[in-house]
Scaffold this active site. Structure first.
Site, short mmCIF file in Angstrom:
data_model
loop_
_atom_site.label_atom_id
_atom_site.label_comp_id
_atom_site.label_asym_id
_atom_site.label_seq_id
_atom_site.Cartn_x
_atom_site.Cartn_y
_atom_site.Cartn_z
N PHE A 90 2.88 9.63 5.03
CA PHE A 90 3.43 9.00 3.83
C PHE A 90 4.01 7.66 4.26
O PHE A 90 4.90 7.59 5.09
CB PHE A 90 4.55 9.86 3.23
N GLU A 91 3.49 6.60 3.67
CA GLU A 91 4.05 5.27 3.87
C GLU A 91 3.89 4.47 2.59
O GLU A 91 2.83 4.51 1.96
CB GLU A 91 3.31 4.49 4.97
N ILE A 92 4.93 3.79 2.18
CA ILE A 92 4.83 2.73 1.18
C ILE A 92 5.34 1.49 1.90
O ILE A 92 6.50 1.43 2.31
CB ILE A 92 5.67 3.02 -0.07
N TYR A 128 0.84 -1.20 0.00
CA TYR A 128 0.00 0.00 0.00
C TYR A 128 0.87 1.24 0.00
O TYR A 128 2.01 1.24 0.46
CB TYR A 128 -0.94 0.03 1.21
N HIS A 188 4.14 2.42 14.28
CA HIS A 188 4.66 1.79 13.07
C HIS A 188 6.18 1.87 13.01
O HIS A 188 6.85 0.89 12.64
CB HIS A 188 4.07 2.49 11.83
#
Length: 392
Positions: free
Chosen positions: A286-288, A201, A323
């Site tokens: 913002f996270e990938i 994601y 996270h």
């Protein structure tokens, strides 16, 4: 030749001699000179060239022959989606975020969107955002048990904690909805039925900005290089929002040493081997990332332990430190990636590629001089020291 001309030639000769002498003998000057005179087409980032799309490729739409447009490894697609958490009132800001993502990246790659809300989206919202892309877009409602404050939370204790934070002037101090969001993003979004089919994601929020063209697929890059978490901005957390979090982290590691990975990134978030927390975290708007990492045993055990402590409501634990701490303990530092070449802004902070060649090649709209990277509140210098060189 007159006297003035001779002086001009003499001065020019001296300048050229000094330039070449400094280029040979002074390394920083040599690097700067090379950067100044080099072509912007040369890619100096850590992402190998085979991941890049040819810059003249047209927009990709469903059913198009990708092989004829993007040769080689760039035809690969990851099992991935964008995830957006929004409310109906966020319609204009959501439109802006998706428009920029489409312009800068997704019109060439066609990844689907999953848009979530704690209530049903209006028809107007769905129509306004769906028209922005030819990619698949699905709208979902968050299950109540994943969103609302659990019944077992002592509301009197939680209300007192919120009131105390309000007195201390902490942002979102009095908001239960903000705490709901942090808990949902920490432990539940990847369990939503619409996201269960996907592994990867890219988190997008309303009213963010993507400043540079992306000519490669970061999902494929992450997958093929066995990364689990990618970020653009890192900073310090407000200590008063997480006063007991690190104590619980240490206790969890004592109870579950089997989940602690060797060669992890603990030294990024602690200067004394984990005894104390320096508050550094990746800014999670913002996270990938790999949802299988969150769905795995280590993180599931970790979140279940944190959930029992009630800190999402008795304090104001955010999904960013939760996270980040997990990625830095349960993965190796080689599995966490800094996306230096993705220009990204979430008010008030911006990451902008500082290398001029990258900035020009991406047609970036951000100001490199105003990038947050080495601001006094940024933790990027600590990441640099951990991994040895920037962006790897």
């Amino acid at each position: 030749m007159n006297t003035a001309a001779r002086y001009i030639l003499l001065i020019l000769g001296v300048v050229i001699t000094i330039h070449y002498t400094l280029t040979l003998l002074h390394e920083p000057y040599g690097r700067a000179a090379k950067d100044f005179f080099s072509s912007p087409d040369v890619d100096p980032t850590s992402v190998p060239l085979e991941y890049y799309v040819p810059p003249d490729s047209e927009s990709l739409i469903a059913g198009e022959d990708l092989e004829s447009i993007i040769p080689g490894n760039t035809t690969a697609r990851a099992n991935a989606a964008f995830v957006i958490l929004a409310r109906n009132s966020d319609i204009d800001n959501t439109v802006r975020s998706i428009r920029e993502m489409e312009e800068r990246f997704n019109r060439r790659f066609g990844y689907p969107y999953v848009v979530l809300n704690e209530v049903e989206f209006t028809e107007e919202f769905k129509e306004r955002v769906s028209v922005l892309t030819s990619a698949k877009m699905e709208f979902g409602v968050i299950p109540p048990e994943h969103w609302y404050q659990p019944d077992w939370i002592d509301e009197d204790r939680a209300a007192k904690a919120r009131a105390d934070m309000v007195k201390d002037g902490i942002i979102y101090a009095g908001s239960v909805a903000y705490r709901n969001m942090c808990r949902f993003n920490s432990g539940f979004f990847f369990k939503h039925p619409l996201l269960l089919p996907y592994r990867w994601y890219w988190r997008i929020e309303p009213d963010v900005h993507f400043h540079c063209d992306m000519q490669y697929d970061p999902f494929v890059f992450m997958e093929q290089n066995k990364k689990v978490y990618g970020f653009t901005i890192t900073m310090y957390e407000f200590e008063k929002t997480i006063p007991t979090l690190w104590g619980h982290v240490k206790e969890f590691m004592r109870l579950h040493p089997e989940h602690v990975v060797k060669d992890n990134a603990m030294n990024f978030q602690s200067g004394d081997g984990g005894e104390t927390y320096n508050l550094c975290h990746f800014w999670s708007n913002f996270e990938i990332a790999d949802m299988e990492f969150w769905r795995g045993a280590a993180y599931q055990d970790f979140f279940a332990y944190l959930e029992k402590q009630g800190g999402f409501y008795y304090e104001r634990w955010g999904d960013a430190p939760v996270h980040s701490i997990a990625a830095n303990i349960f993965a190796s530092k080689q599995q966490v990636h800094f996306f230096d070449d993705i220009g990204y802004e979430h008010n008030p902070y911006t990451h902008c590629p500082r290398d001029e060649a990258v900035w020009r090649a991406g047609r970036c709209s951000c100001d490199r001089a105003r990038s947050f990277d080495y601001d006094g509140y940024s933790c990027l210098s600590k990441w640099d020291r951990l991994v040895g060189e920037r962006g790897r």
